[in-house]
Design an enzyme around this catalytic site. Structure first.
Site, PDB file in Angstrom:
ATOM      1  N   ARG A  56       1.057  -1.200  -0.036  1.00 32.12           N
ATOM      2  CA  ARG A  56      -0.103   0.007  -0.086  1.00 32.12           C
ATOM      3  C   ARG A  56       0.726   1.168  -0.145  1.00 32.12           C
ATOM      4  NH1 ARG A  56      -3.545  -3.020  -1.403  1.00 32.12           N
ATOM      5  NH2 ARG A  56      -5.667  -3.097  -0.644  1.00 32.12           N
TER       6      ARG A  56
ATOM      7  N   GLU B 274      -4.068   7.416  -5.938  1.00 33.01           N
ATOM      8  CA  GLU B 274      -4.407   6.532  -7.097  1.00 33.01           C
ATOM      9  C   GLU B 274      -5.846   6.952  -7.338  1.00 33.01           C
ATOM     10  OE1 GLU B 274      -4.127   2.428  -5.801  1.00 33.01           O
ATOM     11  OE2 GLU B 274      -1.707   2.657  -5.558  1.00 33.01           O
TER      12      GLU B 274
ATOM     13  N   HIS C 195      -0.887  -0.387  -9.368  1.00 31.76           N
ATOM     14  CA  HIS C 195      -1.402  -1.471  -8.505  1.00 31.76           C
ATOM     15  C   HIS C 195      -2.189  -2.573  -9.219  1.00 31.76           C
ATOM     16  CE1 HIS C 195      -3.706  -1.035  -4.484  1.00 31.76           C
ATOM     17  NE2 HIS C 195      -3.194  -2.614  -4.932  1.00 31.76           N
TER      18      HIS C 195
END
Length: 317
Positions: free
Chosen positions: A233, A262, A281
């Site tokens: 993360r 993001e 991601h």
């Protein structure tokens, strides 16, 4: 009574078939933003969440909601305190994507070890400089330090040990030596991970304890030849400190699959650096991981609504 399950985003066929075969009504959401879910959720008993955030406002609107299933391992997008106040069980899919994320962590190590971002930038301009002058190293015999040895970290450890002959040290205050893969040296010295490792790889959730817990001090402890890997993360890392460590060559480079913001901000100066590779991601974005996450989310929904003990409750539920 037919239970209604809200899908703000589509799930894979395995998950749909599992729920539909057991009599659940699947409600296709009107969108994945907060207002969309607030509009769609009042009559729903469960929800499978992919990218959407489950805020307190959503739980306030969800008068019939009994269960939230996170379509993946992370659950930092769910307001857990609000879920508890409203009596909603929160689940995740902790083993669905562990292989895919572990493979990606190794990919970033390989990418960094061959300085591939810089090689790509320079090879058309100066072929032999890219070939011969860019620093490159092997993984074989190097030390990887893992922060977190859960489902993903354990898989990374096994691949590093047996696939690349690496030494593996790990920090995880919630594990004992007999709970980590054979060959991994567990340490309670957090700083040691950064001092001794040629690659530092993060594999832990975002909590109050771990937010920004990798910063200037940790990067200053790393070898100038070492690489930093984050497939967990973005909130775990002080990004200004990461940028400084990379731009001043305090560390050799980084491979990250996540940033705090993001979708990404194209103006973020970190994208201009040549010693970092960044992915959007994608750790859990393989077909296999997505299929498993959909199925495991569906299984979890059914377990809760059938009165069974859920296989994958988020800690505290």
């Amino acid at each position: 009574m037919t239970y209604k399950i809200l899908l703000p985003q589509e799930i894979m066929q395995e998950g749909r078939e599992y729920l539909e075969s057991r009599g659940y009504e699947l409600i296709t959401g009107s969108g994945m933003e907060e207002e969309d879910i607030i509009r769609d959720i009042p009559d729903c008993d469960g929800i499978i969440v992919r990218l959407s955030k489950m805020s307190d406002r959503v739980f306030e609107a969800a008068k019939k909601l009994k269960v939230v299933a996170r379509h993946g391992a992370g659950y930092d997008t769910v307001d857990l305190d609000s879920a508890k106040r409203h009596g909603v069980t929160v689940l995740n899919a902790p083993i669905a994507n562990s292989m895919s994320v572990a493979e990606l962590a190794i990919f970033y190590m390989l990418h960094c070890s061959r300085n591939f971002r810089l090689v790509e930038e320079k090879m058309l301009e100066d072929y032999y400089w890219a070939k011969l002058r860019t620093p490159k190293v092997e993984l074989d015999g190097k030390t990887v330090g893992l922060v977190g040895v859960g489902n993903i970290g354990s898989r990374v450890a096994i691949k590093a040990l047996h696939g690349f002959n690496m030494k593996v040290i790990a920090y995880d205050p919630y594990k004992t030596q007999d709970q980590v893969p054979e060959g991994v040296e567990l340490t309670n010295d957090f700083d040691r991970i950064f001092k001794e490792s040629d690659f530092v790889s993060l594999h832990c959730p975002t909590t109050a304890e771990t937010t920004d817990f990798v910063g200037e001090k940790q990067f200053s402890l790393m070898k100038p030849t070492a690489y930093f890997i984050n497939t967990a993360r973005g909130k775990l890392v002080d990004e200004k400190a990461l940028y400084h460590a990379l731009s001043t060559h305090t560390i050799a480079g980084a491979g990250v699959d996540v940033l705090k913001k993001e979708p990404f901000d194209p103006a973020d100066p970190i994208f201009a650096l040549s010693n970092i590779v960044i992915g959007p991601h994608i750790g859990a974005a393989t077909k296999e991981a997505t299929d498993r996450a959909s199925l495991h989310s569906a299984i979890g929904i059914d377990e809760v609504l059938s009165g069974k003990k859920p296989s994958w409750p988020v800690p505290g539920f």
